[in-house]
Scaffold this motif. Sequence first.
Motif, PDB file in Angstrom:
ATOM      1  N   GLY A  10     -19.292   7.986  79.697  1.00  0.00           N
ATOM      2  CA  GLY A  10     -19.759   6.590  79.478  1.00  0.00           C
ATOM      3  C   GLY A  10     -19.027   5.433  80.307  1.00  0.00           C
ATOM      4  O   GLY A  10     -18.959   5.469  81.334  1.00  0.00           O
ATOM      5  N   GLY A  11     -18.895   4.390  79.802  1.00  0.00           N
ATOM      6  CA  GLY A  11     -18.432   3.281  80.287  1.00  0.00           C
ATOM      7  C   GLY A  11     -16.847   3.125  80.089  1.00  0.00           C
ATOM      8  O   GLY A  11     -16.097   2.212  80.515  1.00  0.00           O
ATOM      9  N   ARG A  12     -16.284   4.041  79.594  1.00  0.00           N
ATOM     10  CA  ARG A  12     -14.761   3.939  78.954  1.00  0.00           C
ATOM     11  C   ARG A  12     -13.904   4.144  79.997  1.00  0.00           C
ATOM     12  O   ARG A  12     -12.656   3.967  79.985  1.00  0.00           O
ATOM     13  CB  ARG A  12     -14.791   4.994  77.594  1.00  0.00           C
ATOM     14  N   PHE A  13     -14.145   4.919  80.884  1.00  0.00           N
ATOM     15  CA  PHE A  13     -13.361   5.313  82.334  1.00  0.00           C
ATOM     16  C   PHE A  13     -14.112   5.364  83.539  1.00  0.00           C
ATOM     17  O   PHE A  13     -15.339   5.117  83.807  1.00  0.00           O
ATOM     18  CB  PHE A  13     -13.186   6.891  82.079  1.00  0.00           C
ATOM     19  N   VAL A  14     -13.174   4.775  84.597  1.00  0.00           N
ATOM     20  CA  VAL A  14     -13.714   4.509  85.931  1.00  0.00           C
ATOM     21  C   VAL A  14     -12.857   5.218  86.796  1.00  0.00           C
ATOM     22  O   VAL A  14     -11.580   5.618  86.542  1.00  0.00           O
ATOM     23  CB  VAL A  14     -13.323   3.056  86.060  1.00  0.00           C
ATOM     24  N   MET A  15     -13.412   5.532  87.897  1.00  0.00           N
ATOM     25  CA  MET A  15     -12.694   6.519  89.088  1.00  0.00           C
ATOM     26  C   MET A  15     -12.716   5.318  90.065  1.00  0.00           C
ATOM     27  O   MET A  15     -13.571   4.652  90.400  1.00  0.00           O
ATOM     28  CB  MET A  15     -13.350   7.489  89.351  1.00  0.00           C
ATOM     29  N   VAL A  16     -11.180   5.064  90.497  1.00  0.00           N
ATOM     30  CA  VAL A  16     -10.938   4.200  91.578  1.00  0.00           C
ATOM     31  C   VAL A  16     -10.631   4.864  92.868  1.00  0.00           C
ATOM     32  O   VAL A  16      -9.744   5.821  92.822  1.00  0.00           O
ATOM     33  CB  VAL A  16      -9.707   3.133  91.158  1.00  0.00           C
ATOM     34  N   ARG A  32     -12.885   1.012  95.764  1.00  0.00           N
ATOM     35  CA  ARG A  32     -14.458   1.422  95.240  1.00  0.00           C
ATOM     36  C   ARG A  32     -14.518   1.997  93.897  1.00  0.00           C
ATOM     37  O   ARG A  32     -13.418   2.790  93.695  1.00  0.00           O
ATOM     38  CB  ARG A  32     -15.166   2.110  96.598  1.00  0.00           C
ATOM     39  N   LEU A  33     -15.448   1.535  93.101  1.00  0.00           N
ATOM     40  CA  LEU A  33     -15.383   1.923  91.727  1.00  0.00           C
ATOM     41  C   LEU A  33     -16.708   2.915  91.301  1.00  0.00           C
ATOM     42  O   LEU A  33     -17.683   2.539  91.711  1.00  0.00           O
ATOM     43  CB  LEU A  33     -15.600   0.689  90.638  1.00  0.00           C
ATOM     44  N   TRP A  34     -16.530   3.884  90.424  1.00  0.00           N
ATOM     45  CA  TRP A  34     -17.604   4.881  90.026  1.00  0.00           C
ATOM     46  C   TRP A  34     -17.134   4.494  88.343  1.00  0.00           C
ATOM     47  O   TRP A  34     -16.045   4.781  87.955  1.00  0.00           O
ATOM     48  CB  TRP A  34     -17.157   6.281  90.232  1.00  0.00           C
ATOM     49  N   VAL A  35     -18.413   4.119  87.903  1.00  0.00           N
ATOM     50  CA  VAL A  35     -18.053   3.909  86.400  1.00  0.00           C
ATOM     51  C   VAL A  35     -19.427   3.894  85.861  1.00  0.00           C
ATOM     52  O   VAL A  35     -20.641   3.605  86.209  1.00  0.00           O
ATOM     53  CB  VAL A  35     -17.479   2.500  85.910  1.00  0.00           C
ATOM     54  N   GLY A  36     -19.708   5.121  84.804  1.00  0.00           N
ATOM     55  CA  GLY A  36     -21.191   5.109  84.209  1.00  0.00           C
ATOM     56  C   GLY A  36     -21.939   5.830  85.247  1.00  0.00           C
ATOM     57  O   GLY A  36     -21.462   6.873  85.925  1.00  0.00           O
ATOM     58  N   GLU A  40      -8.594   4.576  82.238  1.00  0.00           N
ATOM     59  CA  GLU A  40      -9.353   4.179  81.017  1.00  0.00           C
ATOM     60  C   GLU A  40      -9.654   2.391  81.249  1.00  0.00           C
ATOM     61  O   GLU A  40      -8.551   2.002  81.683  1.00  0.00           O
ATOM     62  CB  GLU A  40      -8.527   4.068  79.880  1.00  0.00           C
ATOM     63  N   VAL A  41     -10.881   2.057  81.007  1.00  0.00           N
ATOM     64  CA  VAL A  41     -11.158   0.700  81.115  1.00  0.00           C
ATOM     65  C   VAL A  41     -10.586   0.200  79.673  1.00  0.00           C
ATOM     66  O   VAL A  41     -11.017   0.593  78.572  1.00  0.00           O
ATOM     67  CB  VAL A  41     -12.715   0.320  81.179  1.00  0.00           C
ATOM     68  N   ILE A  42     -10.036  -1.107  79.876  1.00  0.00           N
ATOM     69  CA  ILE A  42      -9.585  -1.554  78.976  1.00  0.00           C
ATOM     70  C   ILE A  42     -10.339  -2.683  78.273  1.00  0.00           C
ATOM     71  O   ILE A  42     -10.345  -3.323  77.406  1.00  0.00           O
ATOM     72  CB  ILE A  42      -7.841  -1.985  78.855  1.00  0.00           C
ATOM     73  N   GLU A  43     -10.804  -3.295  79.355  1.00  0.00           N
ATOM     74  CA  GLU A  43     -11.612  -4.585  79.036  1.00  0.00           C
ATOM     75  C   GLU A  43     -12.638  -4.724  80.236  1.00  0.00           C
ATOM     76  O   GLU A  43     -12.296  -4.596  81.584  1.00  0.00           O
ATOM     77  CB  GLU A  43     -10.904  -5.700  78.983  1.00  0.00           C
TER      78      GLU A  43
END
Length: 164
Positions: free
Chosen positions: A47-53, A101-105, A69-72
């Motif tokens: 989902g959108g709760r985690f991001v790979m940086v 660079r970000l990977w999310v959703g 984890e995305v906190i906000e």
Amino acid sequence: MTQKTTDAAGAATPAALDQWAARLLQTRWIVRAPIPLFRAGLGWLFGGRFVMVEHTGRKSGEPRYVVLEVIERETNALRVASGHGPRAQWLKNLAANPAARLWVGRSKGVPAMARVLPEIDAAAALARYARVHPDAWDHLKGAMDELNGGEAIIPVVEFTPPSR
């Protein structure tokens, strides 16, 4: 005074869960397990709760990856917390070179710039997270305190689009 880790019925207490979570967060293969999924384009599973940086190693210059984890999130801003405090390698790398660079959703490799928030802004972001996710915060905070051997210092990093 030693904290009990089980109740009278033998069930794990929050302190035991926090200790267990802290041990998991120190187990390299467990925390790195989501990286291949994100790299394969399956980040949407989280989902959108985690991001790979993706960030650059400050000594090696090589690409490095961490899932957090995305906190906000706000329009054009995504915030994460450093569970390992200021000693986290990814945090040190981003302090040396804030390009990421970000990977999310379903988004992959989106360019971003990182900025460590001042303590007062970090505390406000963590307080908002605690209000929205009180149970997750209780265990996250407990695990972070356990990892840090006391009251944890929890830096918050904000990712925004690069300036043009």
